[in-house]
Scaffold this motif. Structure first.
Motif, short mmCIF file in Angstrom:
data_model
loop_
_atom_site.label_atom_id
_atom_site.label_comp_id
_atom_site.label_asym_id
_atom_site.label_seq_id
_atom_site.Cartn_x
_atom_site.Cartn_y
_atom_site.Cartn_z
N LEU A 77 28.75 47.59 44.16
CA LEU A 77 28.82 46.15 44.43
C LEU A 77 28.22 45.82 45.79
O LEU A 77 27.40 44.91 45.93
CB LEU A 77 30.30 45.74 44.40
CG LEU A 77 30.68 44.28 44.59
CD1 LEU A 77 30.47 43.52 43.30
CD2 LEU A 77 32.15 44.16 44.99
N ALA A 78 28.59 46.60 46.79
CA ALA A 78 28.09 46.35 48.15
C ALA A 78 26.58 46.56 48.22
O ALA A 78 25.86 45.77 48.84
CB ALA A 78 28.81 47.25 49.15
N THR A 79 26.10 47.63 47.58
CA THR A 79 24.67 47.89 47.61
C THR A 79 23.90 46.78 46.91
O THR A 79 22.84 46.34 47.39
CB THR A 79 24.34 49.23 46.94
OG1 THR A 79 25.20 50.23 47.47
CG2 THR A 79 22.91 49.63 47.19
N GLY A 80 24.43 46.31 45.77
CA GLY A 80 23.80 45.21 45.06
C GLY A 80 23.71 43.98 45.94
O GLY A 80 22.66 43.35 46.05
N GLY B 58 37.72 45.74 48.07
CA GLY B 58 38.60 46.30 47.05
C GLY B 58 38.31 45.82 45.64
O GLY B 58 38.96 46.25 44.69
N SER B 59 37.33 44.92 45.47
CA SER B 59 37.02 44.42 44.11
C SER B 59 36.59 45.55 43.19
O SER B 59 36.83 45.51 41.98
CB SER B 59 35.90 43.38 44.16
OG SER B 59 36.24 42.34 44.99
N GLY B 60 35.94 46.56 43.76
CA GLY B 60 35.49 47.68 42.94
C GLY B 60 36.67 48.46 42.39
O GLY B 60 36.68 48.86 41.22
N PHE B 61 37.70 48.66 43.22
CA PHE B 61 38.88 49.41 42.77
C PHE B 61 39.69 48.56 41.79
O PHE B 61 40.21 49.07 40.80
CB PHE B 61 39.74 49.84 43.95
CG PHE B 61 38.99 50.75 44.87
CD1 PHE B 61 38.60 52.01 44.45
CD2 PHE B 61 38.66 50.36 46.15
CE1 PHE B 61 37.89 52.86 45.27
CE2 PHE B 61 37.95 51.19 46.98
CZ PHE B 61 37.56 52.45 46.55
N LEU B 62 39.78 47.25 42.08
CA LEU B 62 40.49 46.38 41.14
C LEU B 62 39.77 46.33 39.81
O LEU B 62 40.39 46.09 38.77
CB LEU B 62 40.61 44.97 41.73
CG LEU B 62 41.90 44.65 42.46
CD1 LEU B 62 41.98 43.17 42.72
CD2 LEU B 62 43.12 45.12 41.66
N GLY B 63 38.44 46.57 39.83
CA GLY B 63 37.69 46.61 38.58
C GLY B 63 38.26 47.65 37.63
O GLY B 63 38.23 47.47 36.41
N ILE B 64 38.80 48.73 38.19
CA ILE B 64 39.43 49.76 37.35
C ILE B 64 40.64 49.15 36.65
O ILE B 64 40.84 49.33 35.45
CB ILE B 64 39.84 50.96 38.21
CG1 ILE B 64 38.60 51.61 38.82
CG2 ILE B 64 40.63 51.98 37.39
CD1 ILE B 64 38.90 52.55 39.96
#
Lengths: 354, 289
Positions: free
Chosen positions: A90-93, A278-284
């Motif tokens: 997400l951050a790289t995008g 933390g959006s990436g972890f919440l994606g899980i």
């Protein structure tokens, strides 16, 4: 409604419902530990989210990012892979979109600039997703560990570029993007009263639709699900498992990468250290509660977005950290109830089938 | 740069990693993936602070820190062993839960969203450079003790058997689930001690004070190929890199972000088999469905 479909629906819906009940009970206990009334706090939570234009806009904004990361994680799981790297993808995008947005001529019309930025975001996230996929196929390196390690490496690397080379003095963000801006609803139809909700929502819904089509209506998606269910059988059936794994991780990273656009092009118009938050972890969690189905993911994203915005609404009565506890409880409860529910349902159906 | 101060600082930085990585080694050798080390450390740090605050005694703090780790370790054990939940998901959930719970109760107990008041901890004798802290010595000894435990005692044999081949272990009468429960419970207490050391050494709890150390410990477990002594050496290596960075600060030879990457990059290299094949316990993660 066929029996098969009903069974699938039961298996899909029971764990989230159980999780919700468990979360409600835990929430009650936490609220009472502060000497407040649960009913009051829940009412405030709803009023502050779905109950007013600004709150609802914020929920939609947060749900947009979570839809992307949730789709990314669920696509991986469908192929039997666990992408814990959505945070850095997400951050790289977002970073790639900001970089290209800064570089494009300000005179370029948005209808051309935005797609270019989207492609950059997808490419950035895709590269970060492809690495663990390739390492798994080539060296057998477990994707969970590699994606976790990559999260730290990539975020440190991006921080180094931004802090050392690209930031505006006295801040930790890049200069503002002049082109490739995705408009907020507030600015052109006056909706959602100044909230961050923006047109990226439409891209998220398109991504969910495309994900559904890819998974359930395309040959490649069929291969991907076959590999996820039974890699050996898929290999025997003529599917290149390694190829599918690399493709699935790349696609997963691309989807997460596009999610970075929501903040960078739609909200702040610059890349900022730690925006993924933390959006990436919440994606899980979103993928888990949405039962890895694109439609489920959209609803689960709305649910977690409501919780996180709701935390702000109740903060005067109960600390907003309560929702962080509840998020953890929901994930635990879903993860615990999935195998149990499957076994219980199988048990319940036995006499009927016999 | 003074070699003595380099060495002492390295050892001090390594202690939390040594505890947490030892916890990771024992759980993973029993076949349970331990991505939750970060959460266990954070819980340990917070409950130690609570205990020390309300009792005024660092020893009570130490015990309540261990208790906190035990509780979270048992949550992990029940979810993964009893309910056969996906171990990776549970690990991540426990990390999120630990962040949330510590923040929530930090606010409730100390009315602050950033840190606790100062509590009585260990150490504080400046002349001893922190070596008057018993937890530090425990940390330095935990890996050899664990190695003895794992390779030289019947229980260690059972743990390893359960992680390599649970069916075979069960067939010779080992109670697989019970061994896993015990291993994960010990793992929770050990990892929590890493957090206890941080909290009692700094004499307070600060929000998210573990700051990714649990993940560095996970990295050390893998880089050390699931062996307590090798994992401990990996911890010392990572701690030395960090110390070097601190002592070279302002030198600008290598940007700090690149030093931060070292443990993580080495782990990927280890997983890619460049430094010899990293072979995890055969049944790691297998209880999930």
């Amino acid at each position: 409604m066929t029996t098969r479909f009903r069974e699938q629906l039961e298996e899909a819906l029971f764990p989230p419902v159980i999780a919700l009940l468990v979360a409600l009970i835990c929430g009650d206990l936490l609220i009472m530990s502060y000497g407040q009334s649960p009913a009051t706090v829940y009412r405030l939570l709803l009023e502050g989210t779905w109950g007013n234009a600004y709150g609802f806009g914020q929920v939609l904004y947060k749900a947009t990012t979570l839809t992307f990361t949730g789709l990314a994680v669920s696509l991986g799981i469908r192929a039997g892979l666990f992408n814990v790297g959505a945070e850095s993808q997400l951050a790289t995008g977002g970073f790639a979109a900001a970089l290209i947005g800064l570089w494009l001529s300000p005179a370029m019309p948005g209808l051309i600039a935005v797609p270019i930025c989207l492609i950059a975001a997808a490419a950035g996230g895709g590269v970060i997703g492809a690495i663990p996929g390739w390492l798994k196929v080539r060296f057998g390196a477990h994707e969970v560990i590699v994606t976790i390690m990559l999260n730290f490496i990539v975020l440190a690397f991006l921080n180094w570029i931004v802090a050392g080379h690209l930031h505006v003095a006295e801040t930790l963000h890049t200069p503002e993007i002049r082109t490739g801006v995705v408009p907020r609803f507030d600015s052109f139809i006056g909706a959602f009263h100044g909230s961050a909700a923006n047109l990226t929502i439409i891209i998220a819904l398109l991504a969910a639709a495309a994900g559904w089509f890819y998974l359930f209506r395309s040959r490649r998606g069929f291969e991907l699900r076959a590999v996820g269910l039974q890699p050996d059988a898929a290999e025997y059936g003529g599917v290149s498992v390694g190829g599918v794994w690399i493709r699935a991780m790349t696609l997963s990273g691309m989807i997460a990468g596009i999610g970075g656009v929501n903040y960078v092009l739609g909200y702040k118009h610059y890349y900022e250290e730690g925006f993924a938050g933390g959006s990436g972890f919440l994606g899980i969690a979103v993928a888990l509660v949405g039962r890895n189905h694109p439609v489920g993911v959209v609803f689960a994203a709305l649910f977690f977005a409501t919780l996180s915005q709701g935390g702000l609404a109740i903060h005067a009565f109960v600390p907003k950290q309560m929702v962080e506890v509840l998020q953890g409880v929901v994930i635990l409860a879903v993860a615990m109830s999935v195998p149990e529910v499957r076994a219980a349902l199988r048990q319940a159906r036995k006499p009927a089938a016999a | 740069m003074n070699p003595i101060s380099f060495l002492t600082q390295t050892l001090r930085i390594a202690v939390p990693y040594l505890f947490a990585a030892s916890g990771g080694v024992i759980a993973e050798r029993a076949g349970i993936i331990s991505l939750e080390l970060e959460g266990l450390m954070l819980t340990g740090a917070f409950s130690a602070t609570l205990g020390a605050h309300y009792s005024g005694s660092p020893l009570i703090g130490l015990l309540s820190g261990i208790l906190g780790g035990l509780v979270f370790g048992l949550i992990h054990a029940v979810a993964t062993i009893r309910y056969r939940a996906n171990q990776v998901v549970v690990g991540i959930a426990i990390n999120l839960l630990a962040i949330g719970v510590t923040r929530f109760f930090l606010k409730l107990a100390f009315a602050s969203s950033s840190n606790s008041p100062r509590v009585n901890g260990f150490g504080g004798n400046q002349a001893a450079h922190g070596f008057d802290n018993p937890l530090l010595w425990m940390g330095l000894l935990v890996a050899p003790i664990l190695a003895f435990f794992l390779y030289r005692t019947p229980f260690g044999l059972r743990v390893r058997a359960v992680g390599e081949h649970p069916d075979a272990a069960a067939s010779v009468g080992i109670r697989v689930r019970r061994v896993q429960y015990i291993a994960v419970a010990i793992s929770g207490m050990l990892a929590a001690l890493g957090g206890v050391f941080l909290a009692l050494d700094q004499h307070q709890f600060t929000d998210q004070m573990t700051a990714g150390r649990g993940f560095i410990a996970v990295a050390a477990v893998i880089f050390g190929r699931w062996d307590p002594v090798r994992a401990a050496l990996a911890c010392l290596l990572f701690a030395a890199a960090e110390t070097l960075q601190i002592q070279l600060q302002g030198n600008q030879l290598i940007p700090s972000q690149f030093v931060e990457m070292i443990p993580y990059a080495l782990t990927i290299i280890a997983l890619a088999g460049v430094v010899g094949r990293a072979v995890p316990p055969a049944a790691l993660g297998k209880t999930a469905e």
